[in-house]
Design an enzyme around this catalytic site. Structure first.
Site, PDB file in Angstrom:
ATOM      1  N   ASP A   1     146.443   4.780 -31.164  1.00 56.55           N
ATOM      2  CA  ASP A   1     146.485   4.278 -29.793  1.00 56.55           C
ATOM      3  C   ASP A   1     145.349   3.314 -29.493  1.00 56.55           C
ATOM      4  O   ASP A   1     145.574   2.204 -29.002  1.00 56.55           O
ATOM      5  CB  ASP A   1     146.439   5.439 -28.801  1.00 56.55           C
ATOM      6  CG  ASP A   1     147.721   6.254 -28.800  1.00 56.55           C
ATOM      7  OD1 ASP A   1     148.526   6.104 -29.745  1.00 56.55           O
ATOM      8  OD2 ASP A   1     147.913   7.046 -27.867  1.00 56.55           O
TER       9      ASP A   1
ATOM     10  N   ARG B   1     134.763  14.074 -19.969  1.00 54.18           N
ATOM     11  CA  ARG B   1     135.057  12.732 -19.462  1.00 54.18           C
ATOM     12  C   ARG B   1     133.899  12.088 -18.701  1.00 54.18           C
ATOM     13  O   ARG B   1     133.676  10.877 -18.826  1.00 54.18           O
ATOM     14  CB  ARG B   1     136.322  12.762 -18.591  1.00 54.18           C
ATOM     15  CG  ARG B   1     137.571  13.250 -19.315  1.00 54.18           C
ATOM     16  CD  ARG B   1     137.669  12.701 -20.707  1.00 54.18           C
ATOM     17  NE  ARG B   1     138.887  13.079 -21.407  1.00 54.18           N
ATOM     18  CZ  ARG B   1     138.946  13.302 -22.709  1.00 54.18           C
ATOM     19  NH1 ARG B   1     137.850  13.203 -23.450  1.00 54.18           N
ATOM     20  NH2 ARG B   1     140.074  13.628 -23.296  1.00 54.18           N
TER      21      ARG B   1
ATOM     22  N   ASP C   1     143.282  12.568 -17.207  1.00 57.49           N
ATOM     23  CA  ASP C   1     142.137  11.864 -17.775  1.00 57.49           C
ATOM     24  C   ASP C   1     141.940  10.462 -17.189  1.00 57.49           C
ATOM     25  O   ASP C   1     140.808  10.000 -17.041  1.00 57.49           O
ATOM     26  CB  ASP C   1     142.277  11.770 -19.295  1.00 57.49           C
ATOM     27  CG  ASP C   1     141.785  13.031 -19.991  1.00 57.49           C
ATOM     28  OD1 ASP C   1     141.110  13.840 -19.336  1.00 57.49           O
ATOM     29  OD2 ASP C   1     142.074  13.201 -21.187  1.00 57.49           O
TER      30      ASP C   1
ATOM     31  N   SER D   1     149.796  16.888 -28.619  1.00 61.57           N
ATOM     32  CA  SER D   1     148.712  16.039 -28.144  1.00 61.57           C
ATOM     33  C   SER D   1     147.477  16.926 -28.070  1.00 61.57           C
ATOM     34  O   SER D   1     147.488  17.954 -27.384  1.00 61.57           O
ATOM     35  CB  SER D   1     149.061  15.477 -26.758  1.00 61.57           C
ATOM     36  OG  SER D   1     147.952  14.799 -26.218  1.00 61.57           O
TER      37      SER D   1
END
Length: 407
Positions: free
Chosen positions: A18, A98, A127, A181
């Site tokens: 990605d 994050r 996210d 994922s």
């Protein structure tokens, strides 16, 4: 999509499919230079290959940083001082990573003269919110690029086709997608997608990577001691460790005994329900020990106030408001409550369970002379309880009189 002319963007870069596609797509779509940032926060994967791949595509400014200690000291430990758990079960392993990544991206943007930051989060998840709230809280004028909300590469086939066209190395064979994922760091590993999207489908045993099955865990329990100083764990089994070392050791101990698995359906901030499975062995052990120590050290009303405020704090972290004034205000309260939370806890790990065996502290409010069932030598006058009970029963007696009169 930002309409601002972008000259340089800092990309949160893993080197996977990605973000490698995003790297080249940013150049095509925005005509900008790309700075890559790769953080080691304990995900357990080799991150240096990301450097080679970035160099292959002519990236001139490549940042690869070991942030494991920073991650634990400045993010995990403060969150644990609040005993934060989202919706009863989730120990916020992805959420708490994050803010750190967002902060470093903004800092690198300032150093390199970049006018934008970019991430690879999808337009359906939490996210994207966490990253972007962090970016804008720390640098209000920075431009944000979220390719998954802009491009038409919305399938794995399209990503692979793009990779083939641009000569991007792909480790996995075409048509063979990862079953889940996954997101990993020193605190946890998460699994979503695939067969887990059906809440009625039990996770396969071979999915779990950090914990043994409780059935296959050792048949003998293992006793572990954890020392705390001002609310933070500082030693395991008498060995003083750095925060990252300590969490690593607890991950190993908890994982060995099948501690720390959870399978939950959570409410995402964007509005949908999502099923996720999590492994947080060290964090689960630590939370169990912290709570046990707090029972003897914290004042009753302080404990109750913390319990009232914890869900709100946890929701702020989950939703991405780490840099908000309300989270920082709550953090001050939680940190202050931990000043005297020092001592030692012993617990037993056994087939998925944490059993508290003992807790001790020089700051303990537990007074044996008062609590004893034996003669306390006048430390507590039992007759005083009669007036206490009658005063607390007054409203109940008055209520009952009214009920009898009405009925």
């Amino acid at each position: 999509m930002t309409t601002k002319k972008i000259s340089k963007a800092v990309l949160a870069y893993s080197g996977g499919l990605d973000t490698s596609v995003i790297l080249l797509w940013l150049r095509e779509a925005y005509g900008c230079e790309v700075v890559t940032f790769t953080a080691d926060i304990g995900q357990g994967e080799e991150i240096e290959p990301a450097r080679a791949k970035a160099q292959q595509f002519g990236v001139r400014e490549i940042y690869i940083e070991d942030l494991r200690e920073t991650f634990v000291v400045d993010y995990v430990w403060p969150m644990f001082r609040a005993n934060a758990v989202y919706e009863h079960d989730y120990l916020l392993g992805t959420s708490i990573a994050r803010p750190l990544i967002a902060k470093r991206q903004v800092e690198i943007a300032a150093v390199t003269g970049a006018d934008a930051v970019a991430h690879g989060a999808t337009g359906k998840g939490n996210d994207q919110v966490r990253f972007e709230l962090g970016y804008l809280a720390l640098e209000p004028n920075i431009a944000v690029i979220a390719p998954w909300r802009e491009w038409d590469l919305l399938s794995r086939k399209k990503l692979l086709d793009y990779a083939d066209k641009h000569g991007i190395p792909v480790e996995q064979k075409r048509g063979v997608a990862a079953p889940y994922s996954m997101d990993a760091n020193l605190l946890h590993i998460s699994y979503e997608g695939g067969e887990l999207e059906d809440p009625a489908c039990a996770p396969r045993e071979d999915m779990w990577q950090r914990t043994a099955s409780p059935q296959a865990a050792p048949n003998e329990g293992e006793d572990v001691t954890i020392d705390f100083a001002a609310g933070d764990a500082v030693a395991v089994n008498g060995e003083t460790l750095t925060p990252a070392e300590l969490l690593t050791m607890l991950n190993q101990l908890g994982g060995k005994h099948g501690v720390g698995r959870s399978d939950i359906v959570e409410n995402r901030y964007v509005g949908m329900k999502s099923r996720g499975c999590y492994e947080t062995p060290g964090g689960t052990v630590l939370l169990c020990a912290r709570k046990a120590l707090e029972t003897i050290v914290l004042d009753r009303e302080v404990m109750r106030l913390r319990l009232d405020l914890m869900p709100r704090y946890a929701t702020l972290v989950y939703n991405g408001y780490w840099w908000s004034p309300e989270r920082e205000l709550l953090q001050t309260l939680f940190d202050e409550s931990q000043r005297l939370v020092s001592g030692r806890v012993m617990l037993r790990l056994y087939k998925g369970n944490c059993q508290i065996l003992s807790r001790e502290s020089s700051n303990s409010l537990f007074d044996e002379t008062v609590a004893t069932f034996e003669d306390d030598g006048g430390a507590y006058h039992q007759g005083d309880a009669e007036g206490f009970i009658r005063l607390n029963a007054l409203r109940l007696r008055l209520q009952q009189k009214i009920r009898k009169a009405v009925l």
